[in-house]
Design a protein around this motif. Structure first.
Motif, PDB file in Angstrom:
ATOM      1  N   THR A 198       0.805  -1.222   0.000  1.00  0.00           N
ATOM      2  CA  THR A 198       0.000   0.000   0.000  1.00  0.00           C
ATOM      3  C   THR A 198       0.837   1.271   0.000  1.00  0.00           C
ATOM      4  O   THR A 198       0.347   2.340  -0.389  1.00  0.00           O
ATOM      5  CB  THR A 198      -0.956   0.004   1.208  1.00  0.00           C
ATOM      6  N   ASP A 199       2.089   1.174   0.426  1.00  0.00           N
ATOM      7  CA  ASP A 199       2.990   2.330   0.355  1.00  0.00           C
ATOM      8  C   ASP A 199       3.841   2.329  -0.919  1.00  0.00           C
ATOM      9  O   ASP A 199       4.735   3.161  -1.074  1.00  0.00           O
ATOM     10  CB  ASP A 199       3.921   2.361   1.580  1.00  0.00           C
ATOM     11  N   GLN A 234      -3.865  -0.718   5.963  1.00  0.00           N
ATOM     12  CA  GLN A 234      -2.820  -1.659   6.373  1.00  0.00           C
ATOM     13  C   GLN A 234      -3.221  -2.419   7.631  1.00  0.00           C
ATOM     14  O   GLN A 234      -2.995  -3.639   7.740  1.00  0.00           O
ATOM     15  CB  GLN A 234      -1.506  -0.911   6.593  1.00  0.00           C
ATOM     16  N   ILE A 242      -4.726   3.850  -2.659  1.00  0.00           N
ATOM     17  CA  ILE A 242      -5.891   3.645  -1.790  1.00  0.00           C
ATOM     18  C   ILE A 242      -6.849   4.826  -1.869  1.00  0.00           C
ATOM     19  O   ILE A 242      -8.070   4.646  -1.991  1.00  0.00           O
ATOM     20  CB  ILE A 242      -5.431   3.414  -0.338  1.00  0.00           C
ATOM     21  N   ASN A 290      -4.230   5.160   4.410  1.00  0.00           N
ATOM     22  CA  ASN A 290      -3.322   4.060   4.081  1.00  0.00           C
ATOM     23  C   ASN A 290      -3.035   3.211   5.313  1.00  0.00           C
ATOM     24  O   ASN A 290      -3.052   1.978   5.256  1.00  0.00           O
ATOM     25  CB  ASN A 290      -2.012   4.615   3.520  1.00  0.00           C
ATOM     26  N   GLU A 315      -2.337   9.562   4.016  1.00  0.00           N
ATOM     27  CA  GLU A 315      -1.392   8.760   4.797  1.00  0.00           C
ATOM     28  C   GLU A 315      -2.120   7.953   5.857  1.00  0.00           C
ATOM     29  O   GLU A 315      -1.857   6.759   6.041  1.00  0.00           O
ATOM     30  CB  GLU A 315      -0.353   9.670   5.447  1.00  0.00           C
TER      31      GLU A 315
END
Length: 524
Positions: free
Chosen positions: A442-443, A513, A457, A509, A506
């Motif tokens: 995801t990063d 996660q 995302i 995300n 951020e």
């Protein structure tokens, strides 16, 4: 981290057994993808059961599913060796390798077929609309396990085993697949039958054929005298002893392939070969059944395969393993009995295995069981990629992120395949690297000169669902296909709120996660 956090939640607000559509994508697929879930929800059916049965029957007829988009990705990745025959691969990679003498380049060319098969396995699990078929391919690879890195002969011809043996028979007839396995260069090399001769039979293949591939270790009765074993229908022994292993080994002497051995009158084609002068021509006795001397070519081995493929013990062993894969580590006796009966009743049918899988999936136990298994690493990684709609452009070094979880594709050395119980995968190391994979995915860490896997995302969150509560509900449905427990939902909502406008992406995300890291995500 122990297995304890993966116990199904017992709180009053925790969901019970999820809907059938959730079970379809967590057990009969490598996780939900937005497009596949949308297609499922548009299927005709007045009830959830009717819609599930419709989806199941389509999935069990994979040739009827248009998989053009996945095929295009395979071609775009340059995977041009996947459908090559064993003889063709042998000729190019072994017999006439154009880099012969240049050790590095010769080895690289020989290893290319396995690299392509691994890449195709990732891409098919991620993109194929034939999801149940891919799950069954994974199951049978584990059942008829071969470690391709064992010898260069295997890894240079690996697509012939993957495509021509496992994929060709994954929903077909068990007896047909059993013979294809026995004839394959991969299995002959891996379990040493390729050089098994009458003067010194090698028992490796024979032992695993009985212990792993057919009757199962539960039917092994040790070193007992063969005539002491109880008899079942037709006078067939109900289990096997060491003497049966030795006799089976004798039956398969001479089953080999044509490799570079001029002194044995071979021509180095890589094709299956029966060496009659290597075969033990004398009579044998297997499972209480006499096998006469001097039978026609291959007949001794074929007789053994016939006995094993229709043995009630084999039916029960295969039924147990399929139920363990699709239901729980300790599946109910009733559904095992049902699957074993279908296996035997359909033993001559070309779609025998399809019928067995359908019976298990439509059993009441399938719909009533949840949370007694966890995803293995490959399933977990692909479920993340599918539910996040990851755009896989180049696989490159993806193994660097995936393999530390403990399940390198085709990387298990022993012939028993990767374990299929929660205890094997619920430990600290596997879980830690699953969490790291979630972050890397995801990063967008999976981007370098040869790897390109993109996820966005925020861009995938619909405009009308970007408020913190709505975003968490949207992503829990995307990933889990069921609501989060209320305390987790509240905590993740607060996390997104803390990001404010500037940190929204951020913090969203991070919330996604954490859904991937949750015990709920691991459950099947």
């Amino acid at each position: 981290m122990s297995a304890t956090p993966l116990t199904p939640p017992s709180r009053a607000d925790a969901p019970g057994t999820p809907p059938l559509e959730t079970l379809a994508f967590t057990r009969l697929a490598f996780g939900p993808s937005p497009a596949d879930v949308a297609a499922y929800r548009e299927l005709p059916g007045a009830t959830a059961q009717a819609r599930f049965e419709r989806w199941l029957d389509v999935q069990l007829a994979p040739a009827s599913i248009d998989d053009t988009s996945c095929d295009k990705r395979l071609r775009a990745a340059g995977l041009n060796l996947l459908t090559r025959s064993q003889e063709s691969l042998w000729d190019e990679m072994i017999a006439n390798n154009k880099y012969k003498g240049d050790n590095d380049r010769e080895y690289q060319l020989k290893y290319l077929p396995t690299e392509q098969a691994v890449a195709a396995t990732y891409l098919r699990a991620r993109y194929s609309k034939r999801q149940l078929f891919e799950v069954m391919v994974d199951f049978w690879h584990n059942h008829f396990h071969v470690y391709p890195h064992e010898t260069e002969e295997i890894f240079a011809t690996w697509p012939a085993y993957d495509t021509g043996v496992i994929r060709a028979n994954a929903l077909g007839n068990f007896r047909v697949m059993l013979e294809a396995v026995a004839r394959s260069l991969a299995m002959q090399q891996y379990l040493n039958n390729a050089t098994s001769r009458d003067e010194g039979p090698n028992e490796n293949f024979a032992r695993e054929l009985l212990e792993l591939h057919t009757l199962g270790a539960q039917h092994y009765l040790g070193v007992n005298y063969p005539d002491s074993v109880p008899r079942g229908p037709g006078g067939l022994a109900t289990g096997y002893v060491d003497n049966d292993v030795y006799e089976v080994a004798r039956c398969f002497t001479g089953w080999t392939y044509d490799f570079n051995a001029e002194w044995w009158n071979m021509t180095n084609t890589g094709a299956f070969l029966y060496k009659r002068d290597w075969h033990d021509r004398f009579n044998k006795r297997v499972l209480g059944r006499n096998i006469p001397n001097d039978q026609p070519d291959l007949k001794d081995g074929l007789d053994v395969l016939d006995l094993l493929a229709t043995h009630p013990g084999t039916a029960r062993h295969i039924a147990l393993k399929l139920c363990r894969r699709l239901l729980s580590d300790q599946p109910p006796k009733r559904v095992i009995d049902l699957a074993a009966k279908v296996f035997l009743d359909a033993s001559k049918a070309p779609d025998q295995l399809r019928q067995v899988v359908r019976a298990i999936a439509l059993s009441p136990e399938f719909a009533a069981t949840f949370g007694e298994k966890i995803r293995r690493p490959f399933e977990a990684a692909l479920a993340m990629m599918r539910s996040a709609d990851a755009d896989v452009r180049k696989l490159g070094h993806i193994g660097w992120y995936f393999e530390p979880m403990g399940q390198q594709l085709f990387g298990h050395r022993a012939p028993d395949g990767f374990p299929d119980t929660r205890e094997a995968w619920a430990g600290t190391v596997s879980m830690l690297f699953r969490w790291r994979f979630a972050i890397a995915l995801t990063d967008n860490w999976m981007n370098d000169d040869v790897t390109r896997v993109d996820v966005d995302i925020v861009a995938q969150t619909p405009e009308g669902k970007r408020a913190p509560e709505a975003a968490i509900d949207y992503w829990s449905d995307r990933i889990l296909m069921r609501p989060l427990p209320q305390d987790q939902r509240a905590a993740l909502t607060d996390l997104v709120k803390r990001g404010g406008n500037e940190g929204y992406g951020e913090y969203l995300n991070r919330a996604v996660q954490l859904i991937f890291m949750s015990p709920d995500f691991q459950l099947r």
